[in-house]
Design a protein around this motif. Structure first.
Motif, PDB file in Angstrom:
ATOM      1  N   LEU A   1       0.831  -1.202   0.000  1.00  0.00           N
ATOM      2  CA  LEU A   1       0.000   0.000   0.000  1.00  0.00           C
ATOM      3  C   LEU A   1       0.865   1.251   0.000  1.00  0.00           C
ATOM      4  CD1 LEU A   1      -2.794   1.312   0.227  1.00  0.00           C
ATOM      5  CD2 LEU A   1      -2.599   1.124   2.722  1.00  0.00           C
ATOM      6  N   ARG A   2       1.927   1.240   0.771  1.00  0.00           N
ATOM      7  CA  ARG A   2       2.812   2.397   0.843  1.00  0.00           C
ATOM      8  C   ARG A   2       3.493   2.649  -0.505  1.00  0.00           C
ATOM      9  NH1 ARG A   2       5.246   1.044   5.152  1.00  0.00           N
ATOM     10  NH2 ARG A   2       6.993  -0.078   4.240  1.00  0.00           N
ATOM     11  N   VAL A   3       4.003   1.596  -1.098  1.00  0.00           N
ATOM     12  CA  VAL A   3       4.667   1.743  -2.398  1.00  0.00           C
ATOM     13  C   VAL A   3       3.666   2.220  -3.450  1.00  0.00           C
ATOM     14  CG1 VAL A   3       5.805   0.474  -4.256  1.00  0.00           C
ATOM     15  CG2 VAL A   3       6.473   0.067  -1.888  1.00  0.00           C
ATOM     16  N   GLY A   4       2.449   1.655  -3.435  1.00  0.00           N
ATOM     17  CA  GLY A   4       1.442   2.059  -4.404  1.00  0.00           C
ATOM     18  C   GLY A   4       1.065   3.521  -4.255  1.00  0.00           C
TER      19      GLY A   4
ATOM     20  N   VAL B   1       2.896   5.979  -3.014  1.00  0.00           N
ATOM     21  CA  VAL B   1       4.003   6.829  -3.457  1.00  0.00           C
ATOM     22  C   VAL B   1       4.092   6.838  -4.984  1.00  0.00           C
ATOM     23  CG1 VAL B   1       6.513   7.116  -3.409  1.00  0.00           C
ATOM     24  CG2 VAL B   1       5.284   6.554  -1.322  1.00  0.00           C
ATOM     25  N   LEU B   2       3.925   5.676  -5.604  1.00  0.00           N
ATOM     26  CA  LEU B   2       3.975   5.620  -7.068  1.00  0.00           C
ATOM     27  C   LEU B   2       2.856   6.435  -7.697  1.00  0.00           C
ATOM     28  CD1 LEU B   2       4.908   1.883  -7.747  1.00  0.00           C
ATOM     29  CD2 LEU B   2       6.349   3.898  -8.065  1.00  0.00           C
ATOM     30  N   VAL B   3       1.657   6.365  -7.129  1.00  0.00           N
ATOM     31  CA  VAL B   3       0.539   7.146  -7.652  1.00  0.00           C
ATOM     32  C   VAL B   3       0.820   8.636  -7.499  1.00  0.00           C
ATOM     33  CG1 VAL B   3      -1.886   7.741  -7.278  1.00  0.00           C
ATOM     34  CG2 VAL B   3      -1.190   5.352  -7.344  1.00  0.00           C
ATOM     35  N   GLY B   4       1.345   9.041  -6.326  1.00  0.00           N
ATOM     36  CA  GLY B   4       1.654  10.444  -6.114  1.00  0.00           C
ATOM     37  C   GLY B   4       2.697  10.957  -7.075  1.00  0.00           C
ATOM     38  N   LEU B   5       3.767  10.195  -7.272  1.00  0.00           N
ATOM     39  CA  LEU B   5       4.812  10.620  -8.198  1.00  0.00           C
ATOM     40  C   LEU B   5       4.309  10.626  -9.639  1.00  0.00           C
ATOM     41  CD1 LEU B   5       7.925   8.765  -6.700  1.00  0.00           C
ATOM     42  CD2 LEU B   5       7.263  11.152  -6.418  1.00  0.00           C
ATOM     43  N   THR B   6       3.433   9.676  -9.978  1.00  0.00           N
ATOM     44  CA  THR B   6       2.880   9.652 -11.332  1.00  0.00           C
ATOM     45  C   THR B   6       2.013  10.883 -11.586  1.00  0.00           C
ATOM     46  OG1 THR B   6       2.895   7.229 -11.337  1.00  0.00           O
ATOM     47  CG2 THR B   6       1.481   8.336 -12.940  1.00  0.00           C
TER      48      THR B   6
ATOM     49  N   LEU C   1       2.557  27.834 -15.389  1.00  0.00           N
ATOM     50  CA  LEU C   1       3.695  26.926 -15.324  1.00  0.00           C
ATOM     51  C   LEU C   1       4.283  26.894 -13.925  1.00  0.00           C
ATOM     52  CD1 LEU C   1       5.718  25.076 -16.802  1.00  0.00           C
ATOM     53  CD2 LEU C   1       7.071  27.130 -17.314  1.00  0.00           C
ATOM     54  N   SER C   2       4.394  28.072 -13.296  1.00  0.00           N
ATOM     55  CA  SER C   2       4.926  28.120 -11.926  1.00  0.00           C
ATOM     56  C   SER C   2       4.026  27.359 -10.966  1.00  0.00           C
ATOM     57  CB  SER C   2       5.066  29.580 -11.486  1.00  0.00           C
ATOM     58  OG  SER C   2       5.933  30.293 -12.339  1.00  0.00           O
ATOM     59  N   VAL C   3       2.702  27.572 -11.118  1.00  0.00           N
ATOM     60  CA  VAL C   3       1.767  26.854 -10.244  1.00  0.00           C
ATOM     61  C   VAL C   3       1.857  25.349 -10.485  1.00  0.00           C
ATOM     62  CG1 VAL C   3      -0.679  26.497  -9.732  1.00  0.00           C
ATOM     63  CG2 VAL C   3       0.213  28.820 -10.025  1.00  0.00           C
ATOM     64  N   GLY C   4       1.968  24.943 -11.758  1.00  0.00           N
ATOM     65  CA  GLY C   4       2.076  23.516 -12.066  1.00  0.00           C
ATOM     66  C   GLY C   4       3.335  22.898 -11.491  1.00  0.00           C
ATOM     67  N   ILE C   5       4.466  23.615 -11.632  1.00  0.00           N
ATOM     68  CA  ILE C   5       5.721  23.094 -11.069  1.00  0.00           C
ATOM     69  C   ILE C   5       5.631  23.009  -9.549  1.00  0.00           C
ATOM     70  CG2 ILE C   5       8.170  23.593 -10.755  1.00  0.00           C
ATOM     71  CD1 ILE C   5       8.187  24.782 -13.553  1.00  0.00           C
ATOM     72  N   ALA C   6       5.077  24.073  -8.945  1.00  0.00           N
ATOM     73  CA  ALA C   6       4.930  24.055  -7.483  1.00  0.00           C
ATOM     74  C   ALA C   6       4.017  22.919  -7.028  1.00  0.00           C
ATOM     75  CB  ALA C   6       4.398  25.398  -6.995  1.00  0.00           C
ATOM     76  N   GLY C   7       2.899  22.738  -7.764  1.00  0.00           N
ATOM     77  CA  GLY C   7       1.992  21.640  -7.404  1.00  0.00           C
ATOM     78  C   GLY C   7       2.639  20.281  -7.548  1.00  0.00           C
ATOM     79  N   ALA C   8       3.433  20.097  -8.621  1.00  0.00           N
ATOM     80  CA  ALA C   8       4.121  18.818  -8.809  1.00  0.00           C
ATOM     81  C   ALA C   8       5.137  18.574  -7.703  1.00  0.00           C
ATOM     82  CB  ALA C   8       4.797  18.793 -10.187  1.00  0.00           C
ATOM     83  N   LEU C   9       5.878  19.630  -7.332  1.00  0.00           N
ATOM     84  CA  LEU C   9       6.857  19.480  -6.255  1.00  0.00           C
ATOM     85  C   LEU C   9       6.174  19.162  -4.935  1.00  0.00           C
ATOM     86  CD1 LEU C   9       9.392  22.360  -7.043  1.00  0.00           C
ATOM     87  CD2 LEU C   9       9.746  19.903  -7.300  1.00  0.00           C
ATOM     88  N   VAL C  10       5.068  19.878  -4.657  1.00  0.00           N
ATOM     89  CA  VAL C  10       4.350  19.615  -3.404  1.00  0.00           C
ATOM     90  C   VAL C  10       3.835  18.181  -3.376  1.00  0.00           C
ATOM     91  CG1 VAL C  10       2.271  20.199  -2.103  1.00  0.00           C
ATOM     92  CG2 VAL C  10       3.738  22.012  -2.976  1.00  0.00           C
ATOM     93  N   MET C  11       3.311  17.714  -4.502  1.00  0.00           N
ATOM     94  CA  MET C  11       2.786  16.346  -4.554  1.00  0.00           C
ATOM     95  C   MET C  11       3.899  15.323  -4.380  1.00  0.00           C
ATOM     96  SD  MET C  11       0.226  14.784  -7.444  1.00  0.00           S
ATOM     97  CE  MET C  11      -0.870  16.172  -7.151  1.00  0.00           C
ATOM     98  N   ALA C  12       5.051  15.575  -5.028  1.00  0.00           N
ATOM     99  CA  ALA C  12       6.171  14.645  -4.889  1.00  0.00           C
ATOM    100  C   ALA C  12       6.694  14.645  -3.455  1.00  0.00           C
ATOM    101  CB  ALA C  12       7.281  15.017  -5.869  1.00  0.00           C
ATOM    102  N   ILE C  13       6.843  15.856  -2.877  1.00  0.00           N
ATOM    103  CA  ILE C  13       7.337  15.938  -1.495  1.00  0.00           C
ATOM    104  C   ILE C  13       6.348  15.297  -0.530  1.00  0.00           C
ATOM    105  CG2 ILE C  13       7.895  17.550   0.362  1.00  0.00           C
ATOM    106  CD1 ILE C  13       9.019  19.433  -1.770  1.00  0.00           C
ATOM    107  N   ALA C  14       5.047  15.538  -0.771  1.00  0.00           N
ATOM    108  CA  ALA C  14       4.031  14.927   0.097  1.00  0.00           C
ATOM    109  C   ALA C  14       4.087  13.402   0.020  1.00  0.00           C
ATOM    110  CB  ALA C  14       2.645  15.426  -0.294  1.00  0.00           C
ATOM    111  N   SER C  15       4.330  12.872  -1.172  1.00  0.00           N
ATOM    112  CA  SER C  15       4.433  11.415  -1.310  1.00  0.00           C
ATOM    113  C   SER C  15       5.625  10.875  -0.532  1.00  0.00           C
ATOM    114  CB  SER C  15       4.554  11.045  -2.793  1.00  0.00           C
ATOM    115  OG  SER C  15       3.429  11.470  -3.519  1.00  0.00           O
TER     116      SER C  15
END
Length: 450
Positions: free
Chosen positions: A19-22, A24-29, A196-210
């Motif tokens: 579950l943990r791996v899944g 994180v993979l979903v968040g990074l995807t 673009l800035s909002v998208g990059i920030a959102g992607a970083l936040v999602m990756a960091i949150a994962s």
């Protein structure tokens, strides 16, 4: 698969690990998809902005062509000012409008960012639209009806220097030059950059949150395992206390009678086989007695009393009853004192040194004492076969031992004592071969006596 998602051993991953791996993979995807969509939108906006600029230039050119049909003579300064007023109502970002003739410049409104040379004028006439950074210039030939007798230029116009450029045929007679700032393109590009800035920030936040979730889930699982282990140890302790109490008296009686029997057989010069059997009974009784003492020690470890003590003196006391000549103590970096339960810590180090001596056979054992990172460290190094990586946690479990005469409680009791000091007891490889046991105790307050 990256090492981040590997399990700690070769066993099948547990449901919580999957579950943990899944997750994180979903968040990074999702982060990667968001970044890709935002980047594609940004590139599309750049292409669209160019089309918007061309469209804005086309609107201006069309408007200039329509306006010129109302001119019955060469446009004057008043005509250009009226033209600029009309263009400003359309909010097209016009900053300059001027006339250009082959022999001298004509009237103009505003200040141009860049005045084209004759060579650039030919390019302007050919292309119709030319960009200079954030500024766009449009050139429109004067309509035939606006080519009447042109009044001579005034003094200011006569004094204006001629444009420099490579030799060649002059441009067509009479052109309107309009310089404008593509407002819609600037707004579109600014908006695309914000997205673009909002998208990059959102992607970083999602990756960091994962990754934070990954770390938090690991900590939670570790805490759960530790709590479960503590519960098991508590249950084991209660059972061990009962067994040790019930076995201690019968065992003492058994050992005493076996020793008396062994002494009588020795006096009667009994045969070797009979005396060996009696000796085996005494040895096994002693081993069971050591086991009961270990069980009681394991159960009674529940509270420590921290007082200022010398770490070097504790190590010296721990090694005094062992093969002291084989124990090399390095205390050059040792602090003079530390808040410890001296008796309990001596028990820990005596057990570690004794194990190291047995593992090293005739080789020396070293004990290093130092202060590192705000914590006191004892490192006991041996020259034995070492501890396999898959066994380095199991050796601290109760009753786990690799020695035929061991009880399997020494390391379990030692780790529990160290953890009561808010420290940790770990094992790793000795660079020179063998194992290295590290006791790390952070600074703590002395126990207040009541």
């Amino acid at each position: 698969m990256p090492a981040l998602f590997k399990t700690s051993d070769k066993r099948r991953a547990s449901p919580s690990q999957r579950l943990r791996v899944g997750f994180v993979l979903v968040g990074l995807t999702f982060a990667a998809v968001l970044l890709a969509v935002t980047g594609s939108s940004f590139l599309g906006a750049r292409g669209l902005s160019e089309a918007v600029t061309r469209g804005q230039a086309a609107v201006i050119r069309s408007g200039l062509s329509d306006v010129q049909h109302g001119w019955v003579r060469n446009p004057s300064q008043a005509d250009l000012e009226a033209l600029v007023a009309d263009l400003e109502q359309l909010d097209l970002g016009v900053r300059y409008v001027g006339l250009s003739y082959p022999d001298d410049p004509g009237p103009e409104v505003g200040e141009p960012t860049h005045m084209p040379t004759d060579h650039e004028m030919r390019a302007l006439v050919r292309e119709g639209v030319v960009e200079y950074g954030e500024i766009v210039q449009v050139v429109v030939p004067l309509a035939p009806g606006a080519h009447g007798d042109r009044p001579p230029p005034d003094g200011a116009q006569r004094d204006r220097p001629r444009r420099a450029g490579p030799p060649g045929p002059p441009p067509p007679d009479g052109h309107l030059i309009v310089e404008f700032e593509p407002v819609m393109r600037a707004e579109l590009q600014a908006r695309s950059r914000r997205e673009l800035s909002v998208g990059i920030a959102g992607a970083l936040v999602m990756a960091i949150a994962s990754l934070v979730f990954w770390r938090m889930s690991l900590d939670a699982e570790s805490s759960q395992h530790k709590l479960q282990s503590q519960r098991q140890l508590a249950t084991l302790g209660e059972m061990s206390a009962v067994l040790a109490h019930e076995l201690r008296n019968p065992l003492a009686s058994l050992k005493g009678h076996a020793q008396l029997l062994q002494e009588r057989l020795d006096r009667d010069h009994a045969d070797e086989h009979t005396r060996a059997k009696a000796g085996r009974v005494v040895a096994e009784a002693r081993r069971l007695e050591d086991l009961t003492h270990g069980l009681l020690a394991f159960v009674r470890v529940g509270e420590i009393i921290r007082e200022q003590a010398s770490p070097t003196a504790i190590v010296e006391s721990a090694a005094v009853d062992l093969e002291r000549e084989r124990v090399k103590i390095h205390a050059e970096a040792a602090p003079p004192s530390w808040a410890l339960d001296g008796q309990r810590m001596q028990q820990v180090l005596a057990n570690l040194i004794d194990n190291a001596l047995q593992a090293s056979e005739d080789q020396p054992v070293t004990v290093e004492i130092s202060r590192r990172g705000g914590a006191l460290e004892f490192i006991v190094r041996d020259r034995g076969p070492g501890i396999p990586p898959d066994q380095r946690e199991r050796i601290f479990e109760p009753f786990h031992t690799t020695r035929t005469q061991g009880t399997g409680l020494g390391l379990a009791v030692s780790r529990r004592i160290v953890e009561l000091h808010d420290g940790e007891l770990t094992v790793g490889d000795n660079p020179g071969g063998g194992a290295a046991f590290t006791v790390r105790v952070p600074r703590g307050e002395e126990t207040t006596k009541t």
